[in-house]
Design a protein around this motif. Sequence first.
Motif, PDB file in Angstrom:
ATOM      1  N   PRO A 190      -6.511  16.385   2.568  1.00  0.00           N
ATOM      2  CA  PRO A 190      -7.317  17.536   2.430  1.00  0.00           C
ATOM      3  C   PRO A 190      -8.486  17.639   1.332  1.00  0.00           C
ATOM      4  O   PRO A 190      -8.617  18.117   0.223  1.00  0.00           O
ATOM      5  CB  PRO A 190      -6.647  18.528   1.985  1.00  0.00           C
ATOM      6  N   ILE A 191      -9.701  16.638   1.504  1.00  0.00           N
ATOM      7  CA  ILE A 191     -10.665  16.674   0.649  1.00  0.00           C
ATOM      8  C   ILE A 191     -10.073  16.333  -0.662  1.00  0.00           C
ATOM      9  O   ILE A 191     -10.621  17.090  -1.609  1.00  0.00           O
ATOM     10  CB  ILE A 191     -11.820  17.862   0.662  1.00  0.00           C
ATOM     11  N   ASP A 192      -9.453  15.319  -1.018  1.00  0.00           N
ATOM     12  CA  ASP A 192      -8.661  15.311  -2.430  1.00  0.00           C
ATOM     13  C   ASP A 192      -8.722  13.589  -2.585  1.00  0.00           C
ATOM     14  O   ASP A 192      -7.640  12.991  -1.698  1.00  0.00           O
ATOM     15  CB  ASP A 192      -7.792  16.066  -2.534  1.00  0.00           C
ATOM     16  N   ASN A 194      -7.098  12.313  -5.011  1.00  0.00           N
ATOM     17  CA  ASN A 194      -5.606  11.487  -5.025  1.00  0.00           C
ATOM     18  C   ASN A 194      -4.793  11.629  -4.002  1.00  0.00           C
ATOM     19  O   ASN A 194      -3.961  10.862  -3.775  1.00  0.00           O
ATOM     20  CB  ASN A 194      -5.086  12.372  -6.251  1.00  0.00           C
ATOM     21  N   ILE A 195      -4.623  12.810  -3.306  1.00  0.00           N
ATOM     22  CA  ILE A 195      -3.870  12.933  -2.066  1.00  0.00           C
ATOM     23  C   ILE A 195      -4.248  12.016  -1.097  1.00  0.00           C
ATOM     24  O   ILE A 195      -3.285  11.292  -0.383  1.00  0.00           O
ATOM     25  CB  ILE A 195      -3.958  14.477  -1.479  1.00  0.00           C
ATOM     26  N   LYS A 197      -5.107   8.783  -1.555  1.00  0.00           N
ATOM     27  CA  LYS A 197      -4.454   7.696  -1.863  1.00  0.00           C
ATOM     28  C   LYS A 197      -3.016   7.779  -1.900  1.00  0.00           C
ATOM     29  O   LYS A 197      -2.265   6.808  -1.472  1.00  0.00           O
ATOM     30  CB  LYS A 197      -4.901   7.286  -3.425  1.00  0.00           C
ATOM     31  N   GLN A 198      -2.523   9.021  -2.334  1.00  0.00           N
ATOM     32  CA  GLN A 198      -1.185   8.943  -2.089  1.00  0.00           C
ATOM     33  C   GLN A 198      -0.479   8.954  -0.531  1.00  0.00           C
ATOM     34  O   GLN A 198       0.386   7.914  -0.310  1.00  0.00           O
ATOM     35  CB  GLN A 198      -0.430  10.303  -2.479  1.00  0.00           C
ATOM     36  N   ILE A 201      -0.774   5.206   0.428  1.00  0.00           N
ATOM     37  CA  ILE A 201       0.249   4.599  -0.280  1.00  0.00           C
ATOM     38  C   ILE A 201       1.641   4.809   0.471  1.00  0.00           C
ATOM     39  O   ILE A 201       2.593   3.767   0.831  1.00  0.00           O
ATOM     40  CB  ILE A 201       0.724   4.930  -1.773  1.00  0.00           C
ATOM     41  N   LEU A 202       2.231   6.053   0.897  1.00  0.00           N
ATOM     42  CA  LEU A 202       3.264   6.040   1.314  1.00  0.00           C
ATOM     43  C   LEU A 202       3.403   5.593   2.804  1.00  0.00           C
ATOM     44  O   LEU A 202       4.413   5.013   2.984  1.00  0.00           O
ATOM     45  CB  LEU A 202       3.443   7.875   1.516  1.00  0.00           C
ATOM     46  N   SER A 231     -18.606  13.543  -2.012  1.00  0.00           N
ATOM     47  CA  SER A 231     -18.144  13.062  -3.295  1.00  0.00           C
ATOM     48  C   SER A 231     -16.698  12.559  -3.289  1.00  0.00           C
ATOM     49  O   SER A 231     -16.497  11.376  -3.895  1.00  0.00           O
ATOM     50  CB  SER A 231     -18.056  14.325  -4.509  1.00  0.00           C
ATOM     51  N   GLU A 234     -17.446   9.180  -1.738  1.00  0.00           N
ATOM     52  CA  GLU A 234     -18.318   8.159  -2.804  1.00  0.00           C
ATOM     53  C   GLU A 234     -16.940   7.635  -3.860  1.00  0.00           C
ATOM     54  O   GLU A 234     -16.894   6.713  -4.269  1.00  0.00           O
ATOM     55  CB  GLU A 234     -19.350   8.835  -3.519  1.00  0.00           C
ATOM     56  N   ARG A 235     -16.356   8.667  -4.332  1.00  0.00           N
ATOM     57  CA  ARG A 235     -15.292   8.130  -5.036  1.00  0.00           C
ATOM     58  C   ARG A 235     -14.226   7.168  -4.733  1.00  0.00           C
ATOM     59  O   ARG A 235     -13.802   6.589  -5.060  1.00  0.00           O
ATOM     60  CB  ARG A 235     -14.117   9.434  -5.597  1.00  0.00           C
ATOM     61  N   LEU A 238     -16.067   4.086  -4.277  1.00  0.00           N
ATOM     62  CA  LEU A 238     -16.117   3.066  -5.808  1.00  0.00           C
ATOM     63  C   LEU A 238     -14.976   2.647  -6.244  1.00  0.00           C
ATOM     64  O   LEU A 238     -14.750   1.528  -6.701  1.00  0.00           O
ATOM     65  CB  LEU A 238     -16.491   4.406  -6.861  1.00  0.00           C
TER      66      LEU A 238
ATOM     67  N   ARG B  83     -22.941  12.461  -8.306  1.00  0.00           N
ATOM     68  CA  ARG B  83     -22.471  13.928  -8.734  1.00  0.00           C
ATOM     69  C   ARG B  83     -21.142  14.276  -9.320  1.00  0.00           C
ATOM     70  O   ARG B  83     -21.065  14.990 -10.102  1.00  0.00           O
ATOM     71  CB  ARG B  83     -23.005  14.788  -7.545  1.00  0.00           C
ATOM     72  N   HIS B  84     -20.120  13.505  -8.758  1.00  0.00           N
ATOM     73  CA  HIS B  84     -18.697  14.028  -9.272  1.00  0.00           C
ATOM     74  C   HIS B  84     -18.498  13.741 -10.750  1.00  0.00           C
ATOM     75  O   HIS B  84     -17.674  14.095 -11.660  1.00  0.00           O
ATOM     76  CB  HIS B  84     -17.837  13.211  -8.316  1.00  0.00           C
ATOM     77  N   LEU B 348      -7.863  24.366  -1.627  1.00  0.00           N
ATOM     78  CA  LEU B 348      -6.806  23.674  -1.174  1.00  0.00           C
ATOM     79  C   LEU B 348      -5.658  24.635  -0.872  1.00  0.00           C
ATOM     80  O   LEU B 348      -4.992  24.494  -0.003  1.00  0.00           O
ATOM     81  CB  LEU B 348      -6.450  22.625  -2.336  1.00  0.00           C
ATOM     82  N   PHE B 351      -6.785  26.103   2.478  1.00  0.00           N
ATOM     83  CA  PHE B 351      -6.740  25.215   3.660  1.00  0.00           C
ATOM     84  C   PHE B 351      -5.043  24.899   4.089  1.00  0.00           C
ATOM     85  O   PHE B 351      -4.956  25.008   5.337  1.00  0.00           O
ATOM     86  CB  PHE B 351      -7.187  23.543   3.345  1.00  0.00           C
TER      87      PHE B 351
ATOM     88  N   LYS C 472       7.892   7.616  -3.061  1.00  0.00           N
ATOM     89  CA  LYS C 472       6.800   7.979  -4.176  1.00  0.00           C
ATOM     90  C   LYS C 472       6.410   9.510  -4.159  1.00  0.00           C
ATOM     91  O   LYS C 472       5.816   9.947  -5.256  1.00  0.00           O
ATOM     92  CB  LYS C 472       5.619   7.101  -4.233  1.00  0.00           C
ATOM     93  N   ASN C 619      -7.382  17.345 -11.332  1.00  0.00           N
ATOM     94  CA  ASN C 619      -7.798  16.236 -10.790  1.00  0.00           C
ATOM     95  C   ASN C 619      -6.651  15.299 -11.225  1.00  0.00           C
ATOM     96  O   ASN C 619      -6.008  14.708 -10.501  1.00  0.00           O
ATOM     97  CB  ASN C 619      -8.887  15.697 -10.979  1.00  0.00           C
ATOM     98  N   THR C 622      -3.088  16.294  -9.790  1.00  0.00           N
ATOM     99  CA  THR C 622      -3.063  15.911  -8.434  1.00  0.00           C
ATOM    100  C   THR C 622      -2.459  14.383  -8.392  1.00  0.00           C
ATOM    101  O   THR C 622      -1.786  13.863  -7.784  1.00  0.00           O
ATOM    102  CB  THR C 622      -3.843  16.275  -7.588  1.00  0.00           C
ATOM    103  N   SER C 623      -3.184  13.827  -9.455  1.00  0.00           N
ATOM    104  CA  SER C 623      -2.758  12.384  -9.383  1.00  0.00           C
ATOM    105  C   SER C 623      -1.478  11.934  -9.901  1.00  0.00           C
ATOM    106  O   SER C 623      -0.930  10.974  -9.652  1.00  0.00           O
ATOM    107  CB  SER C 623      -4.272  11.533  -9.965  1.00  0.00           C
ATOM    108  N   PHE C 626       3.117  12.347  -8.408  1.00  0.00           N
ATOM    109  CA  PHE C 626       3.531  11.112  -7.513  1.00  0.00           C
ATOM    110  C   PHE C 626       4.228  10.320  -8.435  1.00  0.00           C
ATOM    111  O   PHE C 626       3.992  10.275  -9.724  1.00  0.00           O
ATOM    112  CB  PHE C 626       1.802  10.277  -6.991  1.00  0.00           C
ATOM    113  N   THR C 630      -0.483   8.348  -9.060  1.00  0.00           N
ATOM    114  CA  THR C 630      -1.360   7.626  -7.792  1.00  0.00           C
ATOM    115  C   THR C 630      -2.024   6.305  -8.284  1.00  0.00           C
ATOM    116  O   THR C 630      -2.262   5.414  -7.506  1.00  0.00           O
ATOM    117  CB  THR C 630      -2.584   8.704  -7.343  1.00  0.00           C
TER     118      THR C 630
END
Lengths: 321, 451, 658
Positions: A190-192, A194-195, A197-198, A201-202, A231, A234-235, A238, B83-84, B348, B351, C472, C619, C622-623, C626, C630
């Motif tokens: 959901p636009i995150d 970290n999630i 990536k999680q 990984i899972l 964003s 982009e992240r 990167l 921008r982030h 979040l 959603f 994880k 941020n 959330t990371s 895990f 993460t």
Amino acid sequence: MPVTVQTPVEKWNGAVREVTLGATKADGGTRGRTVTVGGSATLPFLHFEGAIPNRPVIAIQVQDIDPLDWSPTLRSAWGDVTKDVLKWAAKAVDLGADIIALNLRSAHPDSGNRGPEEIAETVKSVLGAVDLPLIIYGPGVPEKDNEVLVRAAEVAAGERVAIGLCEQNNYRTIVAACLANGHVAIARAPIDVNIQKQINILMSDMGLPLDRILMDPTTGALGYGLEYSFSVMERLRLSALQGDGMTQMPTICTIGDEAWRAKEAKVSQGVPEVWGDFAKRGVVWETITATTLLNAGADILVLRHPQAVENVRKAIDQLIA
Amino acid sequence: MALSGLEIYKLLPKTNCKECGQPTCLAFAMKLAAKGAELSACPHVSEESKAALESAGAPPIRLVAIGSGDQKFEVGNETVMYRHEKTFYHQPGILVRVKDTQAADAVVVTVQQVQNYSVERVGINITLNGIAVENASGNAQTFAKCVELVRSKTDMPLVLMSQDPAAMEAALAAAGDSQPLIYSATAENWEAMAGLAKKFKAPLAVYAADGLGGLANLTDQITKAGVADLVLDPSAANVNSTLASLVQVRRHALRKNFRPLGYPVITFPSRLASTTEEETVIAAQHIARYSGVVVLDNFDPTLIYPLLTLRQNIYTDPQKPIQVKPDIYTFGDPGDKSPLLITTNFSLTYFTVAGEIEASGIPTWLLIADSEGMSVLTAWAAGKFDAEKIAKTVKTSGIADKIGHRKLVLPGFVAGMSGEVEEELPGWKIAVGPREAVDISPYLKGVWSPD
Amino acid sequence: MSDLGVKAKRDGQCIIVFKPSGKIIEVEQGTLLLDAARRAGVEVITPCGGFGRCGRCKVQVEMGEVARRQSAHLTQAEIDKGSALACMTVVKGDAIVYVEPKEKVKLAPPLETAAEKIALPIACEWQRNPRIRKYYLEVEPPTLADATNDLDRLRRELKLQHGVEKVSVSLPVVKNLATALRQDGWKVTTALEYDGDDQQARLIGVLSGDRSSTSWGVAVDIGTTTVVVYLVDLLTSKVVDAATAYNGQINAGDDVISRIIYSQRGDGLAQLQGMVVKTINDLLIELGGRNRVKLPEINEMVVAGNTTMTHLFLGINAKYIREEPYVPVTTHPPVVRAAELGVRINHEAGVYAFPSVGSYVGGDIVAGVLSSAMFQTDKLTLFIDVGTNGEIVLGSADWLMTCACSAGPAFEGAGVRDGMRAIPGAIEEIWINTESFEPTYRVMGNLPPQGICGSGLLSALAELFVSGVIDKGGRIRRELGTPRVRVGEHGAEYVVAWASETQDEHDIVLTEADINNLIRAKAAIYAGFSVLVNSVGLTMADVEQIYIAGGFGRHINIEKAIQIGLLPDMPWDRFKYLGNTSALGAYTALVCQDMRSVADEIAAKMTYLELSADNSFMNEYTSALFLPHTDMTAFPTVADLLENTREKLVLTRGSSVV
Ligand code: SF4
């Protein structure tokens, strides 16, 4: 003394992974061709900096049940074919789709609630009718997704279709079906960052090879969260370039779903005059959402309107030239 | 390069005297680093430190104002590539071009359309920023007349487009002291153009046919000639090489602190397009990729509106938590007996809850309270989602007129406050819903009833 | 070397003799010592399943050549003496190996009594200016000729016998004076309180008889969850005994927010004050009884608590702590007399509460910084207090930054189904076999287990994760085929101890919800210090030492804390567990009143960072939600461990681990 200017190139340690959709006869499938996405070793379209081996591709969205709730703009553009998913898919091929994105909406409890066997027939017949690689989306209700996607994966065994959506609290069944039948799984978050990536990984921890995962970081339409998607993508890009293997999956964006949900694309009456011509607005909305995210790193764009397909393809041509 | 809070702290007196309004010198240093305070607020900084801090604070991309008066806009002074990382500060001006070869009334129509165009999005009125006048005739008098005509109809900022210093001078004279952007100085005419920029105190756009190297050399010479407010035109032959130039200019400025390219940029999407739709698509890419002034060839509301929306999106501050609008949201077609849930406006949270309600297939009302973008637990901990706030949300939303029952379902995590909510909302029954969103569907299907 | 007796051996074979059993086996060169032992019928315990994680298969190689894989469980000194982990060591030649017999290993070390080990945490001249001074006086009884009133008589003697000039007195002492003087024939002991360097003394107690050879004070840490009281001998500065209990306010809510809300209802504030005072009084009674100390002879009390606890203890309105802009009524509460609070020590004893920084960084943290001495060091230090709220301080002598995050009480054993305090009967360490998923655990006090304390929960989480019972994301893998994993009425759970093993015959379990609670708690803390470090433009790598304080019971297992991503993956020698620094700080300020002004300086110097002010906390949080995190690159040793475990499983099972 004149100043000298060197091209400012950044050194990256990683690249987006290549993922191939579809399998031809040689690979045990029946597709006429395969589509490979990803592989970029630089930010979107910075040809001066790194290789961009594959161009972004367009998947045209079709549904196994006539989408009566779609905007009139869309319905008139497609005409009668929306009543028959096979004709619809064939027309999408004619319009130059790289991939057909098949939505199994008919399995949704609210629109037919078709069971796995009926769905299996649909999938088989679409595979027979078109020879492009396929993306198969479930109805988006976890239990139904699991039920019908497992059967869909089985009947499409060996075709290397992409199957979605896997989400953090419902991924194991779909990943297992992809593992067993040689498919690619789509990981949605959901636009995150970290999630995203999680979940990647899972899924990979279940043994799914990294070149069989696509990521869908959730699309926000223009005016409805586009900047967040921009964003986050982009992240992710990167991070992929910096060498993080768990964000190197190619990115897929469900542009059509989101852009046509926007009020601008849906509502013709009682909106400000300065919004302009309703007949054109939805298409522009879909186009701008798509091209903006293209610049944030989208590899697969799932689109709805034929004119948007045309516009976006032209934009890709220009960016890749 | 910008200094970190700690680096700034080292230059402060470290006495924690609180006169700057901050509890400690370090707190003040961090405010300075985040550009949330002025150095002058501390009466005790040494002259040495002051000098060091001021030079480190110089922006790598110059802030340039275009136009004068109320409607002028400023571009530049950006600090990040993405921008982030922080935010993009100065959104690009979007202008529409007229030519001095057009009939006067056609010019006037365009000017008025641009002038009057205004659209509201999320409570903010967004508008176009000005008019570019192109000397297509090649004639200085015609050009000047056209500029005069435009000026008579609008105070919006102007971009004057001519390579001919004589024509430019005439046009500048016609433009009065409105500080239009002069477009453009080139290798051939830069000395004359620089002279005009100085004379009319106008910002100057610079273009070089031979790429960024040529551009840097030109700006270097022009600044030495005494003009500081420059705008770069880094456009190249096609869409992707222009995009590459835009990225490179930004990198030179931010990553290398390379002063000759430390200026905002101007782009002309139409030069790369064959249709109006294409121009829009390219303009959108320039907005997302660092352009400071975007000049369009065509005015079409259907195409302008999405561009202004995109500009607003891209220049939103990403440091603010993602929020949805506090409001009543509906799922399916809820009726007067449908369940009513409440949660916070962190997107979040929204959603997840929305997704689960949708998945349940039960028509439902969902009330979103303004928790300043915090999730349920964070907001509760911070007092942004307490009984008072919930009661207020219920009362002001008008939900009572839409439903027949009086039962509100709270998120399970704040079960402890159901008593208080009941006190605040006389006549309502407060039910406790599940803690986790995944349990919403079973709750709606199995547990909920309006009585 | 090859003369270990027996028979001629084949090439490439090694003979291993196991002591003390004397069992002998011939194995191929390169055989794992563990396998050799097992084949020889020598039992080596391997709680983690032989993956080098628990270090409990330690053996002594008395002679011969072996190859060890590096392990954090062996110090160089141990290696030099021949220690080896059987599961991580292969045979290179003939060898004699000593394996500790199983029975002996099982015996846990005896519980040390906490108080013995407590010493003044930082150097201070506590004798220079004692706050409480006791003087024995033999007073001439009044006569008709010398009819000076009792009080002036006492004053006169104080001056004559001890040179005390200026003494102020309060009514309660005066009321009691006549009796005290006459009870034991005009022999009394006076207790005087000296505030700072002020020469004016305050008479706070008069007791009959000679009581000058003892002087008592108490240092109290009022935690949201737990209250700790140290009984201190002010003459020697030693902690004589310590006692702990759950804060009685717990019935009014788990966390500070619930307590504040409670305090706003009716006489809620008075109720809460009463609850915590009762907790303290009960502990005082316990300590007094055990050490034969009469509570009225305790003449000084120092408390450290978070801002809310301090407010509630003193009966100060805590409402505004929670509401924007989050201002407490005071950060420097005045000294009050014990009687005003209902604390059952000498009524006139002064009660000093530590100053706080603001609403969310309280006196407990100021006390912690004081006792850690981080305000004196040149090294960049990170101080982490893991409690119901995670409070974090970063800095050195030059500057101090602090923030607070809401971790929840999970690591204090609360909010977890079978969680408990670190008292005898608590499981404090757990190992889980990677192949069988069977647990082994150690219980405080060698009793049958009753529940799991903070350190036990931490090690359980780490073991569940590393052994692959949970993924994880913290989800229990239901398909493992062990009876330990089941779906109970509270969802999926892992059984740590079967009912038959426990004190009160119930299965001790960890549910998926417990696991999520623990992950949330560790994530909040990790995110807190990440944001803090980043906020000043530094990175974790710049941190030179990490001090850990908080409610883990007796210790924190750094290795496991890293495995779950509670602490950053750094060399272990950068970490130091300081224990209950809040109580230690209170103790320091109790015996050495100079430290009170140092505490004021610390409080003034600490810069508070508000975490909710921007997105970066969300941020980071959330990371960190895990295992371990993460961003796996931030946890290289954990990545290695997982990879090794996986490789080894593939070897032993001959298949993939999925
Ligand atoms: S006014 Fe200056 S010296 Fe005083 S606290 Fe602020 S920064 Fe420090």
